[in-house]
Design an enzyme around this catalytic site. Structure first.
Site, PDB file in Angstrom:
ATOM      1  CG  HIS A  93      -2.746   6.313  -6.113  1.00 46.29           C
ATOM      2  ND1 HIS A  93      -4.076   6.115  -6.373  1.00 46.29           N
ATOM      3  CD2 HIS A  93      -2.102   5.251  -6.672  1.00 46.29           C
ATOM      4  CE1 HIS A  93      -4.237   4.990  -7.057  1.00 46.29           C
ATOM      5  NE2 HIS A  93      -3.047   4.441  -7.235  1.00 46.29           N
TER       6      HIS A  93
ATOM      7  CD  GLU B  99      -2.888  -1.187   2.322  1.00 41.53           C
ATOM      8  OE1 GLU B  99      -2.496  -0.665   3.387  1.00 41.53           O
ATOM      9  OE2 GLU B  99      -3.912  -1.886   2.238  1.00 41.53           O
TER      10      GLU B  99
HETATM   11  C1  HEM Z   1      -1.904   2.171 -15.445  1.00 43.62           C
HETATM   12  C2  HEM Z   1      -1.613   2.552 -14.246  1.00 43.62           C
HETATM   13  C3  HEM Z   1      -2.132   1.873 -13.027  1.00 43.62           C
HETATM   14  C4  HEM Z   1      -3.380   1.406 -12.740  1.00 43.62           C
HETATM   15  C5  HEM Z   1      -4.624   1.491 -13.602  1.00 43.62           C
HETATM   16  C6  HEM Z   1      -3.321   0.796 -11.426  1.00 43.62           C
HETATM   17  C7  HEM Z   1      -4.397   0.227 -10.772  1.00 43.62           C
HETATM   18  C8  HEM Z   1      -4.327  -0.444  -9.572  1.00 43.62           C
HETATM   19  C9  HEM Z   1      -5.446  -1.066  -8.900  1.00 43.62           C
HETATM   20  C10 HEM Z   1      -6.880  -1.039  -9.384  1.00 43.62           C
HETATM   21  C11 HEM Z   1      -4.977  -1.656  -7.780  1.00 43.62           C
HETATM   22  C12 HEM Z   1      -5.796  -2.439  -6.744  1.00 43.62           C
HETATM   23  C13 HEM Z   1      -6.230  -1.554  -5.614  1.00 43.62           C
HETATM   24  C14 HEM Z   1      -7.158  -2.288  -4.670  1.00 43.62           C
HETATM   25  O1  HEM Z   1      -8.181  -2.802  -5.115  1.00 43.62           O
HETATM   26  O2  HEM Z   1      -6.860  -2.339  -3.467  1.00 43.62           O
HETATM   27  C15 HEM Z   1      -3.567  -1.415  -7.734  1.00 43.62           C
HETATM   28  C16 HEM Z   1      -2.726  -1.862  -6.748  1.00 43.62           C
HETATM   29  C17 HEM Z   1      -1.423  -1.498  -6.654  1.00 43.62           C
HETATM   30  N1  HEM Z   1      -0.745  -0.615  -7.463  1.00 43.62           N
HETATM   31 FE1  HEM Z   1      -1.350   0.076  -9.237  1.00 43.62          FE
HETATM   32  N2  HEM Z   1      -2.045   0.896 -10.953  1.00 43.62           N
HETATM   33  C18 HEM Z   1      -1.287   1.554 -11.879  1.00 43.62           C
HETATM   34  C19 HEM Z   1       0.033   1.901 -11.762  1.00 43.62           C
HETATM   35  C20 HEM Z   1       0.778   1.742 -10.622  1.00 43.62           C
HETATM   36  C21 HEM Z   1       2.066   2.343 -10.378  1.00 43.62           C
HETATM   37  C22 HEM Z   1       2.797   3.252 -11.349  1.00 43.62           C
HETATM   38  C23 HEM Z   1       2.450   1.951  -9.138  1.00 43.62           C
HETATM   39  C24 HEM Z   1       3.686   2.284  -8.347  1.00 43.62           C
HETATM   40  C25 HEM Z   1       4.783   2.727  -8.798  1.00 43.62           C
HETATM   41  C26 HEM Z   1       1.429   1.059  -8.625  1.00 43.62           C
HETATM   42  C27 HEM Z   1       1.499   0.369  -7.449  1.00 43.62           C
HETATM   43  C28 HEM Z   1       0.528  -0.479  -6.970  1.00 43.62           C
HETATM   44  C29 HEM Z   1       0.700  -1.351  -5.831  1.00 43.62           C
HETATM   45  C30 HEM Z   1       1.996  -1.561  -5.055  1.00 43.62           C
HETATM   46  C31 HEM Z   1      -0.532  -1.967  -5.617  1.00 43.62           C
HETATM   47  C32 HEM Z   1      -0.877  -2.981  -4.527  1.00 43.62           C
HETATM   48  C33 HEM Z   1      -1.529  -2.349  -3.339  1.00 43.62           C
HETATM   49  C34 HEM Z   1      -1.862  -3.369  -2.273  1.00 43.62           C
HETATM   50  O3  HEM Z   1      -1.486  -4.539  -2.386  1.00 43.62           O
HETATM   51  O4  HEM Z   1      -2.509  -2.975  -1.298  1.00 43.62           O
HETATM   52  N3  HEM Z   1       0.421   0.981  -9.544  1.00 43.62           N
HETATM   53  N4  HEM Z   1      -3.202  -0.671  -8.847  1.00 43.62           N
END
Ligand code: HEM
Ligand SMILES: *[C@@H]1O[C@H](CO)[C@@H](O)[C@H](O)[C@H]1NC(C)=O
Ligand SMILES: *[C@@H]1O[C@H](CO)[C@@H](O)[C@H](O)[C@H]1NC(C)=O
Length: 361
Positions: free
Chosen positions: A70, A63
């Site tokens: 974000h 997170e």
């Molecule tokens: C096209 C761009 C991106 C989209 C559409 C996207 C979308 C998402 C979504 C929908 C989740 C799930 C959230 C949830 O349901 O709890 C997620 C999780 C995550 N995203 Fe992305 N993301 C993108 C790019 C990135 C980038 C650039 C990073 C960091 C550099 C990132 C890091 C993470 C991480 C670490 C999680 C896991 C969070 C957890 O396990 O609690 N994301 N992302």
């Protein structure tokens, strides 16, 4: 002549003005090349123990990494050109104005980690913008095979609330995603580089019935499994039917985001995507570079100072090449990079890495 002398004097004054940072010995005898970095050793000890459960690569780390994105990506030169406030980038506004920004659709669920992090930032009197990037860099260093991210400190603690609509959604098209990132200064390849983050990631809010379902089979390892597994044929939905932003996944217990599936197969991004499957070092190197860029969005890097020496060095990856998960063969791969053949990778090496994590809800 007079101007020449003046230029020389000014030049000298500039050189004299650039006083080298003061070296210091910080708590527990740790050395810093800049005394202003000492506080970060104390923050490090505190968050490793009390936020990351003793240095794990678990939920809070995932997170925290998501939070770096974000906070930072709300930065739009396009909006500034149109005379509107385009966000302050990596400025801590998601923490300062959590009651607004964590209610943006794209940031659902981030209120939790913001709430957990904020007391640490307040206790150590560091800016919210610095804290968020620091926690992400320390957090991901806990993941085996992870990067040693740059950490620059010195962001202002003053921010304004970011406008909504600047953070990509999993339902966005590739065109929309690439345009948004391009506005913030990132190429299509750099979007893929940043998405290496999804190798240490899980979802809670796309399908809330399967809270904690990961995007690859090894969510505590910073490996390239994410890049292979997103290319496998989708066969089923892991939870209770399909949800907005989700597409068929290859495995029970693993959730696939629509945006990841599309980016893995789009001609603009597929080759960068595939290139990491057999090259862990390249993946880490590109991710590190793109993260360094993202972490200073909206800031003038010349006003920041380097405290990267505080970030722990991660344990090396067990394997530099990803594998096909148990029960899958190369026939299940949807090869999308036209320029390069799919790399030679082996089948699952053993039971300990073969099971997708099916978390208890
Ligand atoms: C096209 C761009 C991106 C989209 C559409 C996207 C979308 C998402 C979504 C929908 C989740 C799930 C959230 C949830 O349901 O709890 C997620 C999780 C995550 N995203 Fe992305 N993301 C993108 C790019 C990135 C980038 C650039 C990073 C960091 C550099 C990132 C890091 C993470 C991480 C670490 C999680 C896991 C969070 C957890 O396990 O609690 N994301 N992302
Ligand atoms: C940063 O700003 C917040 C208000 O947004 C404030 O509560 C906090 O004390 C400030 N921290 C520092 C170090 O000035
Ligand atoms: C699955 O989702 C449907 C529609 O939202 C709901 O009515 C049903 O109770 C859910 N089933 C389970 C087992 O959660």
């Amino acid at each position: 002549m007079f101007t020449k002398t003046l230029v020389a004097i000014l030049g000298l004054a500039l050189i004299v003005g650039a006083v080298p940072p003061k070296k210091a010995t910080c708590s527990k005898g740790r050395k810093a090349s800049d005394q202003r970095c000492c506080v970060w050793f104390d923050v490090l000890d505190d968050i490793q123990e009390n936020l990351f459960d003793g240095g794990e690569c678990g939920e809070e780390v995932h997170e925290s990494l998501r939070l770096t994105f974000h906070d930072a990506i709300s930065f739009s030169p396009k909006m500034f050109r149109e005379g509107k406030f385009g966000g302050g980038g990596a400025d801590g506004s998601i923490m300062a104005f959590a009651e607004v920004e964590t209610h943006f659709d794209a940031s659902v669920g981030l209120d939790e980690i913001v709430g957990e992090q904020k007391p640490f930032a307040l206790a150590h009197k560091v800016s919210f913008g610095d804290f968020i990037q620091f926690a992400g860099a320390v957090g991901v260093s806990n993941c085996v095979g992870g990067p040693h991210l740059q950490f620059l400190a010195g962001r202002s603690n003053h921010s304004q609330v970011s406008p909504d609509g600047l953070i990509p959604l999993p339902t966005d098209s590739v065109d929309t995603i690439l345009a948004r990132f391009a506005d913030a200064g990132f190429s299509a390849s750099e979007v893929v580089d940043l998405l290496a983050s999804h190798t240490v990631a899980a979802q809670d809010h796309i399908d809330p019935d399967i809270h904690g379902s990961p995007f690859d089979s090894t969510p505590s390892e910073f490996d390239a499994q994410f890049f292979v597994e997103t290319l496998l044929k989708g066969v089923a939905f892991p939870g209770n039917g399909s949800h907005s932003g989700e597409v068929l996944s290859p495995y029970p217990g693993e959730l696939r985001l629509q945006s990841d599936a599309l980016l893995a197969r789009d001609p603009r991004t597929a080759c960068e995507w595939q290139s990491f499957i057999s090259n862990h070092d390249l993946m880490v190197q590109r991710f590190t570079k793109a993260m360094a860029k993202m972490a200073v969005l909206g800031n003038d890097p010349r006003t920041l100072y380097d405290c990267s020496e505080v970030i722990p060095v991660p344990k090396p990856a067990a394997s530099k090449v990803a594998h096909l998960p148990a029960g899958k063969t190369l026939k299940d791969i949807e090869h999308a990079c036209k320029a390069t053949p799919f790399p030679t990778i082996k089948a699952d090496p053993g039971p300990e890495t073969s099971i997708p994590v099916v978390p208890a809800s």
